[in-house]
Write a protein that holds these residues in place. Structure first.
Motif, PDB file in Angstrom:
ATOM      1  N   GLY A  40      58.977   0.716  29.214  1.00  0.00           N
ATOM      2  CA  GLY A  40      58.479   1.359  28.008  1.00  0.00           C
ATOM      3  C   GLY A  40      59.561   2.016  27.174  1.00  0.00           C
ATOM      4  N   LYS A  43      63.101  -1.681  25.144  1.00  0.00           N
ATOM      5  CA  LYS A  43      64.061  -2.793  25.247  1.00  0.00           C
ATOM      6  C   LYS A  43      63.526  -4.064  24.589  1.00  0.00           C
ATOM      7  CE  LYS A  43      64.091  -2.522  29.802  1.00  0.00           C
ATOM      8  NZ  LYS A  43      63.094  -1.436  29.991  1.00  0.00           N
ATOM      9  N   SER A  44      62.289  -4.443  24.957  1.00  0.00           N
ATOM     10  CA  SER A  44      61.726  -5.675  24.388  1.00  0.00           C
ATOM     11  C   SER A  44      61.542  -5.543  22.885  1.00  0.00           C
ATOM     12  CB  SER A  44      60.368  -5.996  25.025  1.00  0.00           C
ATOM     13  OG  SER A  44      60.538  -6.343  26.363  1.00  0.00           O
ATOM     14  N   THR A  45      61.116  -4.375  22.453  1.00  0.00           N
ATOM     15  CA  THR A  45      60.920  -4.151  21.016  1.00  0.00           C
ATOM     16  C   THR A  45      62.259  -4.292  20.288  1.00  0.00           C
ATOM     17  OG1 THR A  45      59.159  -2.602  21.581  1.00  0.00           O
ATOM     18  CG2 THR A  45      59.997  -2.519  19.316  1.00  0.00           C
TER      19      THR A  45
HETATM   20  P1  ADP Z   1      60.478  -2.014  27.534  1.00  0.00           P
HETATM   21  O1  ADP Z   1      60.803  -3.423  27.152  1.00  0.00           O
HETATM   22  O2  ADP Z   1      61.686  -1.137  27.610  1.00  0.00           O
HETATM   23  O3  ADP Z   1      59.621  -1.904  28.756  1.00  0.00           O
HETATM   24  P2  ADP Z   1      58.753  -2.069  25.176  1.00  0.00           P
HETATM   25  O4  ADP Z   1      59.615  -2.371  24.011  1.00  0.00           O
HETATM   26  O5  ADP Z   1      57.937  -3.181  25.755  1.00  0.00           O
HETATM   27  O6  ADP Z   1      59.638  -1.368  26.316  1.00  0.00           O
HETATM   28  O7  ADP Z   1      57.749  -0.893  24.795  1.00  0.00           O
HETATM   29  C1  ADP Z   1      58.113   0.274  24.090  1.00  0.00           C
HETATM   30  C2  ADP Z   1      56.873   1.083  23.792  1.00  0.00           C
HETATM   31  O8  ADP Z   1      56.047   0.356  22.901  1.00  0.00           O
HETATM   32  C3  ADP Z   1      56.019   1.383  25.020  1.00  0.00           C
HETATM   33  O9  ADP Z   1      55.451   2.658  24.830  1.00  0.00           O
HETATM   34  C4  ADP Z   1      54.958   0.310  24.974  1.00  0.00           C
HETATM   35  O10 ADP Z   1      53.767   0.751  25.583  1.00  0.00           O
HETATM   36  C5  ADP Z   1      54.756   0.115  23.485  1.00  0.00           C
HETATM   37  N1  ADP Z   1      54.361  -1.268  23.148  1.00  0.00           N
HETATM   38  C6  ADP Z   1      55.037  -2.404  23.443  1.00  0.00           C
HETATM   39  N2  ADP Z   1      54.400  -3.494  22.963  1.00  0.00           N
HETATM   40  C7  ADP Z   1      53.295  -3.026  22.319  1.00  0.00           C
HETATM   41  C8  ADP Z   1      52.229  -3.661  21.582  1.00  0.00           C
HETATM   42  N3  ADP Z   1      52.197  -4.978  21.413  1.00  0.00           N
HETATM   43  N4  ADP Z   1      51.276  -2.845  21.075  1.00  0.00           N
HETATM   44  C9  ADP Z   1      51.312  -1.502  21.247  1.00  0.00           C
HETATM   45  N5  ADP Z   1      52.293  -0.855  21.902  1.00  0.00           N
HETATM   46  C10 ADP Z   1      53.266  -1.598  22.442  1.00  0.00           C
END
Ligand code: ADP
Length: 295
Positions: A40, A43-45
């Motif tokens: 969370g 990273k993916s974002t």
């Molecule tokens: P990581 O890749 O580091 O685990 P993410 O980038 O997936 O982190 O997520 C960052 C934040 O955005 C987290 O709080 C996650 O719950 C939220 N999040 C990620 N994808 C979505 C989505 N499609 N809709 C709503 N919230 C999201």
């Protein structure tokens, strides 16, 4: 390059989630960056902004000087330059044959059949897949590890300058993990491709990356060479962020707590083995170890 990037899911709604809160980061030509951080962290974002998949506000994400949030940006050209490999990329294979799947990108670039076939062969060979034996097979007929390599070949067929991989070894067994990591390391070493590797395996980062960036709570929390960021001295910081040091480092810490005197800078398994062996040898021959021999 990313400059002060903010991103919230569901922006403007009552359920908005702030995922990035002012991230700045520059990836140099040919650099190998490990991107780590707790679940969370964003990273993916972040990586989805690097090829314009998530559209950044103007003036925050640049690729080779081009503003991905700018008007008239050619996202197709950007995605050719920045190859993004998603988590479980094999789930996105869709074509009836391996060659159709790997050739999808090059065909879309406007290459003709001969050029596309050459790119497919090159990309399949780069990931260690036998072109002649596998090109006509349906991707779904292959093993999990092979399918992942087909997905990777599809990105490489675009001849990217940057390769961004989001947990590329997730769900693979140890042998499959090693193969994928060796492949990524080779692409970096032999072709000079810049790599951003998202992973929760800190040992992989210690082994491969030239630089490690720690993301936490949508911000860059640490940034530097792995030997510094992952050093024993900064272990407390990592742990507070919810990140565990590599297993080898924790083993050495534990032995030192029990009175061993091993070097504190061990990160890799083979370094731990070497340090332990040396310490055992330094204790001398069996006869000098407290008289157990011959007792
Ligand atoms: P990581 O890749 O580091 O685990 P993410 O980038 O997936 O982190 O997520 C960052 C934040 O955005 C987290 O709080 C996650 O719950 C939220 N999040 C990620 N994808 C979505 C989505 N499609 N809709 C709503 N919230 C999201």
């Amino acid at each position: 390059m990313v400059r002060d990037l903010h991103y919230a899911y569901g922006e403007g709604t009552p359920v908005a989630v702030a995922a990035l809160r002012g991230v700045s980061l520059t990836v140099g030509d040919g650099e190998f960056v490990g991107l780590i951080g707790p679940m969370g962290a964003g990273k993916s974002t972040l990586v989805q902004h690097l090829n314009g998949l998530l559209r950044p506000p103007a003036g925050t994400v640049f690729v080779d000087g081009e503003d991905l949030g700018g008007r008239g940006v050619n996202l197709r050209a950007v995605r050719q330059r920045v190859g993004l490999v998603f988590q479980y990329p094999e789930r996105q294979l869709f074509a009836e044959s391996v060659q159709a799947d790997v050739g999808f990108g090059p065909r879309n670039l406007g290459l003709d059949a001969g050029q596309t076939a050459a790119r497919v062969r090159e990309a399949m060979e780069a990931v260690g897949l036998d072109y002649e034996a596998l090109k006509d097979r349906p991707p779904l007929a292959l093993s999990g590890g092979q399918r992942r390599r087909v997905a990777l070949a599809g990105v490489l067929a675009m001849r990217p300058k940057y390769l961004v991989l989001d947990e590329p070894t997730a769900g693979l067994d140890p042998a499959g993990r090693r193969e994928i990591l060796e492949l990524v390391a080779r692409l970096h070493r032999e072709r000079g491709i810049a790599v951003v590797l998202v992973t929760h395996h800190l040992e992989d980062v210690a082994r491969l990356a030239e630089r490690v960036v720690v993301l936490a709570g949508g911000r860059v929390a640490m940034d530097g060479p792995p030997r510094e960021v992952l050093s024993a001295r900064r272990r407390g910081e990592l742990e507070r962020l919810g990140l565990e040091a590599p297993l080898a480092a924790r083993l050495v810490d534990e032995l030192n707590r029990r009175g061993w005197n091993l070097p504190g800078d061990v990160l890799l398994e083979e370094e731990a083995v070497a340090a332990i062996l040396e310490a055992v040898r330094a204790r001398g021959a069996p006869g000098s170890m407290g008289g157990t021999a011959g007792a």
